[in-house]
Enzyme design. Sequence first.
Site, PDB file in Angstrom:
ATOM      1  N   ARG A  58       0.071   1.572 -10.679  1.00  0.00           N
ATOM      2  CA  ARG A  58       0.358   0.785  -9.474  1.00  0.00           C
ATOM      3  C   ARG A  58      -0.648   1.086  -8.366  1.00  0.00           C
ATOM      4  O   ARG A  58      -1.096   0.178  -7.647  1.00  0.00           O
ATOM      5  CB  ARG A  58       1.792   1.061  -8.997  1.00  0.00           C
ATOM      6  CG  ARG A  58       2.227   0.148  -7.867  1.00  0.00           C
ATOM      7  CD  ARG A  58       3.735   0.086  -7.722  1.00  0.00           C
ATOM      8  NE  ARG A  58       4.138  -0.907  -6.734  1.00  0.00           N
ATOM      9  CZ  ARG A  58       4.694  -0.599  -5.559  1.00  0.00           C
ATOM     10  NH1 ARG A  58       4.932   0.662  -5.243  1.00  0.00           N
ATOM     11  NH2 ARG A  58       5.002  -1.547  -4.700  1.00  0.00           N
ATOM     12  N   HIS A  62      -2.991  -1.699  -6.551  1.00  0.00           N
ATOM     13  CA  HIS A  62      -3.011  -1.870  -5.095  1.00  0.00           C
ATOM     14  C   HIS A  62      -4.387  -1.575  -4.508  1.00  0.00           C
ATOM     15  O   HIS A  62      -4.767  -2.156  -3.493  1.00  0.00           O
ATOM     16  CB  HIS A  62      -1.946  -0.986  -4.438  1.00  0.00           C
ATOM     17  CG  HIS A  62      -0.553  -1.519  -4.579  1.00  0.00           C
ATOM     18  ND1 HIS A  62       0.478  -1.168  -3.732  1.00  0.00           N
ATOM     19  CD2 HIS A  62      -0.018  -2.400  -5.467  1.00  0.00           C
ATOM     20  CE1 HIS A  62       1.595  -1.801  -4.110  1.00  0.00           C
ATOM     21  NE2 HIS A  62       1.318  -2.548  -5.153  1.00  0.00           N
ATOM     22  N   ASN A  90       2.265   0.331   0.726  1.00  0.00           N
ATOM     23  CA  ASN A  90       1.791   1.467  -0.070  1.00  0.00           C
ATOM     24  C   ASN A  90       2.589   2.750   0.149  1.00  0.00           C
ATOM     25  O   ASN A  90       2.312   3.771  -0.482  1.00  0.00           O
ATOM     26  CB  ASN A  90       0.302   1.728   0.223  1.00  0.00           C
ATOM     27  CG  ASN A  90      -0.579   0.622  -0.339  1.00  0.00           C
ATOM     28  OD1 ASN A  90      -0.263   0.058  -1.376  1.00  0.00           O
ATOM     29  ND2 ASN A  90      -1.652   0.303   0.362  1.00  0.00           N
ATOM     30  N   HIS A 190       5.312  -3.591 -15.583  1.00  0.00           N
ATOM     31  CA  HIS A 190       6.680  -3.165 -15.262  1.00  0.00           C
ATOM     32  C   HIS A 190       7.442  -2.715 -16.512  1.00  0.00           C
ATOM     33  O   HIS A 190       8.638  -2.553 -16.474  1.00  0.00           O
ATOM     34  CB  HIS A 190       7.435  -4.290 -14.538  1.00  0.00           C
ATOM     35  CG  HIS A 190       6.929  -4.559 -13.146  1.00  0.00           C
ATOM     36  ND1 HIS A 190       7.459  -5.519 -12.322  1.00  0.00           N
ATOM     37  CD2 HIS A 190       5.929  -3.976 -12.421  1.00  0.00           C
ATOM     38  CE1 HIS A 190       6.811  -5.534 -11.160  1.00  0.00           C
ATOM     39  NE2 HIS A 190       5.876  -4.611 -11.195  1.00  0.00           N
TER      40      HIS A 190
HETATM   41  C1  HEM Z   1       3.000 -10.139  -9.064  1.00  0.00           C
HETATM   42  C2  HEM Z   1       4.042  -9.684  -8.475  1.00  0.00           C
HETATM   43  C3  HEM Z   1       4.503  -8.267  -8.380  1.00  0.00           C
HETATM   44  C4  HEM Z   1       5.488  -7.866  -7.551  1.00  0.00           C
HETATM   45  C5  HEM Z   1       6.285  -8.731  -6.575  1.00  0.00           C
HETATM   46  C6  HEM Z   1       5.677  -6.446  -7.773  1.00  0.00           C
HETATM   47  C7  HEM Z   1       6.594  -5.674  -7.098  1.00  0.00           C
HETATM   48  C8  HEM Z   1       6.894  -4.356  -7.407  1.00  0.00           C
HETATM   49  C9  HEM Z   1       7.925  -3.593  -6.763  1.00  0.00           C
HETATM   50  C10 HEM Z   1       8.810  -4.080  -5.616  1.00  0.00           C
HETATM   51  C11 HEM Z   1       7.958  -2.372  -7.367  1.00  0.00           C
HETATM   52  C12 HEM Z   1       8.890  -1.199  -7.018  1.00  0.00           C
HETATM   53  C13 HEM Z   1       8.172  -0.227  -6.098  1.00  0.00           C
HETATM   54  C14 HEM Z   1       9.059   0.901  -5.632  1.00  0.00           C
HETATM   55  O1  HEM Z   1      10.265   0.691  -5.433  1.00  0.00           O
HETATM   56  O2  HEM Z   1       8.545   2.030  -5.462  1.00  0.00           O
HETATM   57  C15 HEM Z   1       6.943  -2.364  -8.391  1.00  0.00           C
HETATM   58  C16 HEM Z   1       6.673  -1.310  -9.225  1.00  0.00           C
HETATM   59  C17 HEM Z   1       5.584  -1.253 -10.073  1.00  0.00           C
HETATM   60  N1  HEM Z   1       4.617  -2.235 -10.213  1.00  0.00           N
HETATM   61 FE1  HEM Z   1       4.737  -4.128  -9.528  1.00  0.00          FE
HETATM   62  N2  HEM Z   1       4.783  -6.019  -8.714  1.00  0.00           N
HETATM   63  C18 HEM Z   1       4.030  -7.079  -9.113  1.00  0.00           C
HETATM   64  C19 HEM Z   1       2.978  -7.040 -10.016  1.00  0.00           C
HETATM   65  C20 HEM Z   1       2.463  -5.872 -10.561  1.00  0.00           C
HETATM   66  C21 HEM Z   1       1.222  -5.785 -11.277  1.00  0.00           C
HETATM   67  C22 HEM Z   1       0.265  -6.953 -11.502  1.00  0.00           C
HETATM   68  C23 HEM Z   1       1.077  -4.474 -11.669  1.00  0.00           C
HETATM   69  C24 HEM Z   1      -0.038  -3.792 -12.428  1.00  0.00           C
HETATM   70  C25 HEM Z   1      -1.173  -4.317 -12.741  1.00  0.00           C
HETATM   71  C26 HEM Z   1       2.265  -3.765 -11.227  1.00  0.00           C
HETATM   72  C27 HEM Z   1       2.534  -2.437 -11.477  1.00  0.00           C
HETATM   73  C28 HEM Z   1       3.685  -1.785 -11.102  1.00  0.00           C
HETATM   74  C29 HEM Z   1       4.073  -0.473 -11.598  1.00  0.00           C
HETATM   75  C30 HEM Z   1       3.337   0.360 -12.642  1.00  0.00           C
HETATM   76  C31 HEM Z   1       5.267  -0.135 -10.952  1.00  0.00           C
HETATM   77  C32 HEM Z   1       6.063   1.169 -11.118  1.00  0.00           C
HETATM   78  C33 HEM Z   1       5.582   2.165 -10.062  1.00  0.00           C
HETATM   79  C34 HEM Z   1       6.180   3.564 -10.176  1.00  0.00           C
HETATM   80  O3  HEM Z   1       6.991   3.841 -11.069  1.00  0.00           O
HETATM   81  O4  HEM Z   1       5.816   4.428  -9.335  1.00  0.00           O
HETATM   82  N3  HEM Z   1       3.065  -4.637 -10.541  1.00  0.00           N
HETATM   83  N4  HEM Z   1       6.302  -3.588  -8.383  1.00  0.00           N
END
Ligand code: HEM
Length: 327
Positions: A58, A62, A90, A190
Amino acid sequence: MGSSPLLILIVLSLSVSSYARLTTTYYAKSCPQFAQIVREAAVNKQTATPTTAAGTLRLFFHDCMVTGCDGSLLVASSATNKAERDADMNINLPGDAFDLITRAKAILELTCPGVVSCSDILAQATRDLIKLVGGPFYEVRLGRKDALFSKATDVDGKLPTQEMTMEQIFALFASRGFSIEELVALIGSHTIGFSHCKEFANRIYNNSLTSDVDPTLNPEFAKGLKKLCANYRTDNSMAAFNDVVTPGTFDNMYYQNLKRGLGLLTIDQKLLIDPKTRPFAERFAANQTDFFQVFSRSIEKLSRLDVKIGNKGEIRHRCDAFNTKQI
Ligand code: HEM
Ligand SMILES: *[C@@H]1O[C@H](CO)[C@@H](O)[C@H](O)[C@H]1NC(C)=O
Ligand SMILES: *[C@@H]1O[C@H](CO)[C@@H](O)[C@H](O)[C@H]1NC(C)=O
């Protein structure tokens, strides 16, 4: 009539220049231990802290979406500069992901001082971690320089939020060169990691006038989430696995989950509801090889966004600070 061949040549060479100047062998002579050092740092950190892989992925996403894959997100704020890292979007990035890059950089500075950029470490470590938790292997092209600036205000509008409509998300990714197919594959990230309760609370509490719970959510799953998040307003550390079935494995279970109402976030479930994304989500649910192929191509593309080469950037001494103090 028509454009001159010279003009076409210039435009063509501009559009492929960053691609052409990054190479898989960039550190072969200047730091032959690069790959091994990054891999060892990644394995050690992931073993000690299994949330590292998702956090780093993530972080990389970002960083790349905002002013390119240039390590601008690794820089700490100073008295005179609020850096990207401290933008609201972030705040929840886990410290362990930053810590991994700091550790790898420290070893690399001892082995090959002043040679390896923080942005290359982040790109390589992300690939190593994806592979380590079961995902595909893809080649990482190297030779990025680190950003000379990092501003929290640059984040505005550059990262997707759940408040955006699907059309707004498509437009955002299209503006960075991603097709809808590539977008659906990238969100497959995800399949690992967590989301905090506040990110999906609207799906389990007070969803609409007629129902507390989002009707597209599996009722048993919703019950579990309600219990988990009962105190989320007072305890904001509460979080749920993004992929409830295989939370620590990079696989296509994320897409299979969507078909059973086990998508955690609104954006997840929307992939199956929106007619433009649904065919891809269905395809990736049915065929993991297909998902891995499109994901690899898409994250490679992500990893080349607006990279800085030559004198457009620097090799930072420390990943959290510019070499020259900024005023
Ligand atoms: C396109 C729309 C997307 C939205 C609206 C979105 C939104 C989110 C949100 C709200 C979280 C939870 C963050 C938290 O509560 O700490 C999350 C987690 C995450 N997102 Fe997305 N995301 C999107 C796309 C992506 C993409 C394209 C990637 C990677 C290329 C990605 C990778 C991740 C990862 C790996 C997590 C887990 C983070 C962790 O466990 O620390 N996301 N995302
Ligand atoms: C649910 O929503 C209604 C109307 O928006 C509001 O009055 C009520 O306080 C909310 N309840 C909870 C538990 O958030
Ligand atoms: C799965 O996808 C791969 C890559 O596109 C393809 O070669 C393979 O034939 C597909 N398998 C099935 C069972 O459809």
